[in-house]
Structures are given as C-alpha cells and as structure tokens.
Design a protein around this motif. Structure first.
Motif, PDB file in Angstrom:
ATOM      1  N   UNK A   1      -1.045   2.299   0.219  1.00 58.40           N
ATOM      2  CA  UNK A   1      -1.804   3.051   1.222  1.00 58.40           C
ATOM      3  C   UNK A   1      -1.213   4.440   1.397  1.00 58.40           C
ATOM      4  N   UNK A   2       0.076   4.482   1.675  1.00 58.05           N
ATOM      5  CA  UNK A   2       0.766   5.739   1.950  1.00 58.05           C
ATOM      6  C   UNK A   2       2.241   5.417   1.723  1.00 58.05           C
ATOM      7  N   UNK A   3       2.829   5.951   0.677  1.00 59.77           N
ATOM      8  CA  UNK A   3       4.181   5.538   0.257  1.00 59.77           C
ATOM      9  C   UNK A   3       5.173   5.661   1.412  1.00 59.77           C
ATOM     10  N   UNK A   4       6.043   4.695   1.653  1.00 56.95           N
ATOM     11  CA  UNK A   4       6.280   3.486   0.853  1.00 56.95           C
ATOM     12  C   UNK A   4       5.416   2.282   1.276  1.00 56.95           C
ATOM     13  N   UNK A   5       4.350   2.510   2.035  1.00 54.57           N
ATOM     14  CA  UNK A   5       3.580   1.385   2.565  1.00 54.57           C
ATOM     15  C   UNK A   5       2.433   0.974   1.640  1.00 54.57           C
ATOM     16  N   UNK A   6       2.321  -0.329   1.445  1.00 57.94           N
ATOM     17  CA  UNK A   6       1.099  -0.915   0.915  1.00 57.94           C
ATOM     18  C   UNK A   6       0.324  -1.515   2.067  1.00 57.94           C
ATOM     19  N   UNK A   7      -0.794  -2.122   1.765  1.00 61.13           N
ATOM     20  CA  UNK A   7      -1.685  -2.599   2.831  1.00 61.13           C
ATOM     21  C   UNK A   7      -1.026  -3.700   3.664  1.00 61.13           C
ATOM     22  N   UNK A   8      -0.095  -4.471   3.080  1.00 62.17           N
ATOM     23  CA  UNK A   8       0.577  -5.530   3.842  1.00 62.17           C
ATOM     24  C   UNK A   8       1.693  -4.999   4.739  1.00 62.17           C
ATOM     25  N   UNK A   9       2.024  -3.717   4.590  1.00 59.28           N
ATOM     26  CA  UNK A   9       2.978  -3.069   5.508  1.00 59.28           C
ATOM     27  C   UNK A   9       2.269  -2.519   6.739  1.00 59.28           C
ATOM     28  N   UNK A  10       0.955  -2.599   6.762  1.00 56.12           N
ATOM     29  CA  UNK A  10       0.168  -1.969   7.831  1.00 56.12           C
ATOM     30  C   UNK A  10      -0.491  -3.038   8.699  1.00 56.12           C
ATOM     31  N   UNK A  11      -0.624  -2.733   9.984  1.00 55.25           N
ATOM     32  CA  UNK A  11      -1.192  -3.709  10.908  1.00 55.25           C
ATOM     33  C   UNK A  11      -2.662  -3.971  10.589  1.00 55.25           C
ATOM     34  N   UNK A  12      -3.143  -5.066  11.121  1.00 59.70           N
ATOM     35  CA  UNK A  12      -4.518  -5.491  10.924  1.00 59.70           C
ATOM     36  C   UNK A  12      -5.471  -4.591  11.705  1.00 59.70           C
ATOM     37  N   UNK A  13      -6.741  -4.691  11.395  1.00 63.61           N
ATOM     38  CA  UNK A  13      -7.787  -4.043  12.180  1.00 63.61           C
ATOM     39  C   UNK A  13      -8.713  -5.159  12.669  1.00 63.61           C
ATOM     40  N   UNK A  14      -8.554  -5.535  13.932  1.00 62.96           N
ATOM     41  CA  UNK A  14      -9.358  -6.633  14.475  1.00 62.96           C
ATOM     42  C   UNK A  14      -9.969  -6.215  15.818  1.00 62.96           C
TER      43      UNK A  14
END
Lengths: 375, 110
Positions: free
Chosen positions: A194-207
């Motif tokens: 998504x945005x180094x060093x983060x992938x999608x599992x490093x980011x919170x959910x959208x609920x």
C-alpha cells in the motif's frame, strides 16, 4: 482535587458492525448502540442529561445524537480530535460530572464508512503545501513514521507483521470480528503493498459500526445493573496536525498523556496486564508500547516479536483483534473502550489501559480503567 | 488585506524560489503562518528525514518524503527516483512546484 475513581462506566455496547447495508446512517448506529448501552446498565433515555459524540460523517455529532434520542442535554461535547475522541469525551465527561454540570453522560459513535465508501465518509482537509505531492493520508504519514522507526532502531517488517498476527489470533474467537482466518508473518509480508513499508495487512480495516458508553458518578454506578468500571486516570495531548510538524516521528504525545494518566491513577505499566492500543497501522501499537512505558524507546519491535502481545503472551494487547482484525469503522476509539470495559467485567482484569490516537499521530488520549477492587 | 501565506509562498515559487517565513527570533516556520511577516529564500539543500513509496491500486508508485532543509524547516515533498533517509537533496522545479533531486555529497550550506 483528583478525579481518580470519581466516575464509572456503567453501560457499554456496540451497534451492529461490519457492513450494515444501504439505508443505515451513522446516526442510526449511534442511536442503536446508545439504546443498547442504556439497557445494559438499566437506565433510560430520560436519565441522560449529558451527551458526547464525534463522527466523521456528523460534524455536530452530539447534537445529532440528542435529536435522535429526544434528549435536550444540560451538557454537550462534540470534540473531534480523530480516532481517540471517545477517550477525550470520557475525560471531559468525568470533569463535568465531578463539577455537577450533569449526572448521566452518554458517549456515542457511529460510522457507515464501509457502506458509503471511505472518500464519502471523511472530510479531507485541503492543504496548499502538501496537496501537490498527493500524499495518501493518513497512511503515508504512518508509513513515514514506520520508516523512520526502522531506520533509527532497526525495527523490521517482520516485527511490524507480528502486530497484525497477534491481532488476528485474538480475533479468531470473536464472532463479531471482521477478519478471522489464519494469518502468518509471511502472509502479512506477501500481502499487496500500500505504502512502504506497509502492505494491506499492516493497515486497519474499513468497516461500519458504532458504540456507546453510559458514564455516571461512581456512587450511582454501584446501584446499577452491571459492575462499575472505574476511571482511574485519563489525559489527552496533541503535538501537531501536519506530519511535517511532528517534532520526532518516533516519539508521540502518548508519552505525555500516558504519564499523566498513570500518575493520576497511582499506577505504572507494571500494574497493567491488558492494554487496548489504537492499531490504525502495525507501527502504532509499537510506538504506544514504547511511549506509554511498557518497554524502552526503540525496543517496541523486539517487544512484540515472539507472541508477547498475542494470546498467551505476557501483555494482552487488543484482545478483540483491534482495528486490524476486529472492526475499524472510521474511528476506533469507542470500540476500544467497549473492549476495555469487557475485559474488566468478563475477563476479571483489575486494570485495563485504553489508548486512542487521532489524525496523523497528532492526538493521543489515554484512560486507565479499573474494577471495583481498585477504588 | 495582506497576502495570505500561501500566496506569498506561491509568488516566490513562480520565481523558482523556495521561500519560508521566520519568526521574530529568526526561527523558520513550516507550514507558513500568518504571524510570520519576514520571508527568506532557502538555498534549496536538505537531507531526507523519512521516506515512503505510495503504491496506488490504479497507477504508478510515487515517492513521498519529508525533507529537512539546511535552514531548519521540514517540508513534505517528493524526491525524484525515491528518497532514502539521510540522503542529501537539492530543490528542483516542475513548473512552479518544488520537489527534490539527489544532490550527491554536497555539504550543508549552513
């Protein structure tokens, strides 16, 4: 004068969570959660004389809440300082109750961020100095902090991933959790970037989702339906609005809010066996473990490695699965408090710390909750 | 009415000057504030403080960096080719928009 233990959370509830579907509004979810929280403690709408709320979709959230429930309050608070706002509301509510401005405060939150789409759920501030570079906010700001933490302290992507893996392990037993499938460090690292060093599992959910708390004086709480959860200490701090104005990207104002809350409670991190630490991204619990004093600055990465904060570890962190695996309806602060209350009531914990974050590591708010035994 | 801070900044940018306001004690302020009436022009040399690559689902990846200018202010910007923490950079221009390019080992100007 100290406010330690003068007020208690008497009622707590969540609204429907996940994806509530078309037609439902943020206000509907606040109302639903509020009625459930009142039912939880045995009070009614007629008992409420103070209202506090913040929501990305409702600029005057406490006013919307009053209209929805038919309450004309004596005291109202729509303080919006981002995801941790409900912890600030709790801090403000106890001061108002102690000062005699009101007796029963309802704190609520609601969001339909998933159903309406993130862009429509949040107001984006247009900044003439940052906008031309198209930083994807807020994720870019947290990614910059993570990059700096990795550079200064040798924190690794694997250590960041451990935060997501621990959250998932906690979420597995929770029927309300959005993500419950198995998750390994390798899965987190292999997820789309998504945005180094983060992938999608490093980011919170959208609920979607919401929650509500009923806050009353400690004396009154004793006569209500559920065991009171005392507020032993609470504090807020903020240090910047733009990420370029954050003095040091590896040190948050949680060091200030945490120290003040601990001092008021007369406790130290060694007294805390369970902490709800706002996990908007995998770097945030690492920063807060350090800044709140659970480990030294720079040692958050090694601290979370090896399951320390996972089920069976020495410090129970984000025990519902957090914003990473449980639910993250735009702002997570209220659900974080509901889980802290649940830990005191149902898991027999005497002291639980709840820490909220807002903006781009901008605002930090800490509350230390305790069972009746800590009075 | 005086010009807004953003208008003063943009007017400098139109002349390819990276300008910043200072307070009464000469300390740089960023982002620019209304109370700062004195503006200076940066030498345009700085060091990357932090860096990330944004990877949009539909589109090319691009850099987002925080750059510490030698004069003592930190701005969010872009480093051509991707920033690296500690890297020396120099201001460059895309029309009137400042961004940064690698500056080799050029020493600090101040």
């Amino acid at each position: 004068m100290t406010l330690r233990g003068t007020v208690a959370i008497a009622g707590a509830a969540e609204s429907d969570l996940g994806e509530v579907g078309p037609g439902w509004t943020a206000g509907d979810l606040m109302e639903q959660a509020s009625l459930r929280a009142l039912e939880d403690c045995g009070l009614t709408v007629a008992d409420v004389d103070g209202l506090a709320a913040a929501a990305t979709q409702l600029p005057m959230a406490s006013v919307s809440l009053g209209e929805a429930l038919g309450i004309d309050p004596r005291w109202t608070d729509s303080t919006q300082i981002g995801g941790g706002s409900p912890i600030a509301h709790l801090d403000h509510a106890r001061a108002a109750i102690a000062a005699g401005l009101c007796e029963v405060v309802l704190i609520a939150y609601g969001s339909t961020q998933r159903s309406v789409g993130r862009a429509r759920a949040s107001l984006q501030e247009v900044d003439p100095y940052e906008r031309p570079y198209r930083p994807p906010l807020p994720v870019a700001a947290y990614a910059l902090a993570a990059a700096r933490h990795m550079h200064e302290f040798g924190t690794t992507p694997e250590q960041l991933a451990e935060v997501a893996v621990a959250a998932r392990a906690w979420a597995r037993d929770r029927p309300q959790a959005w993500s419950t499938g198995p998750l390994t460090v390798a899965d987190v690292l292999a997820a789309p970037r998504v945005c180094d060093p983060f992938g999608v599992r490093d980011c919170c959910l959208v609920t979607d989702g919401g929650g509500a708390l009923v806050v009353v004086g400690a004396q009154r709480a004793r006569d209500l339906r559920r065991p009171p959860v005392l507020v032993l200490g609470a504090a807020e701090a903020h240090s910047h609005r733009h990420i370029s104005s954050m003095p040091d990207l590896t040190r948050t104002a949680a060091a200030i809010s945490g120290a003040r809350a601990f001092a008021e409670a007369g406790l130290t991190p060694a007294d805390v066996g369970c902490a709800q630490l706002y996990d908007a991204f995998t770097i945030t619990p690492i920063l807060f473990l350090e800044d709140l004093g659970f480990c030294a600055k720079g040692e958050g990465g090694p601290f979370v490695a090896g399951g320390t904060i996972a089920p069976g570890g020495s410090l129970a962190v984000n025990t519902n699965g957090g914003g990473l695996s449980y639910q993250h309806p735009g702002m997570y602060g209220l659900l974080l408090l509901v889980e802290a209350v649940r830990q005191v009531r149902e898991e027999g914990r005497d002291v639980v710390l709840a820490h909220g974050n807002g903006g781009v590591l901008s605002t930090q708010s800490t509350a230390i909750l305790g069972s009746a035994a800590t009075a | 009415m005086p010009e807004s801070p953003a208008a003063v900044f943009a007017a400098h940018c139109a002349r390819r000057e990276l300008a910043y306001p200072v307070d009464a004690a000469g300390r740089p302020q960023w982002p620019p504030r209304v109370r700062a009436s004195t503006w200076r022009v940066s030498a345009g040399l700085g060091t990357v403080y932090a860096s990330t690559t944004a990877r949009p689902r539909d589109g090319e990846p691009y850099d987002v960096s925080l750059v510490d200018l030698d004069e003592g202010f930190r701005m969010l910007s872009r480093v051509a080719g991707g920033g690296r923490i500690g890297q020396r950079v120099r201001v460059a221009w895309e029309e009137a928009l400042p961004f940064f390019t690698p500056a080799g080992d050029e020493p600090r100007a101040t």
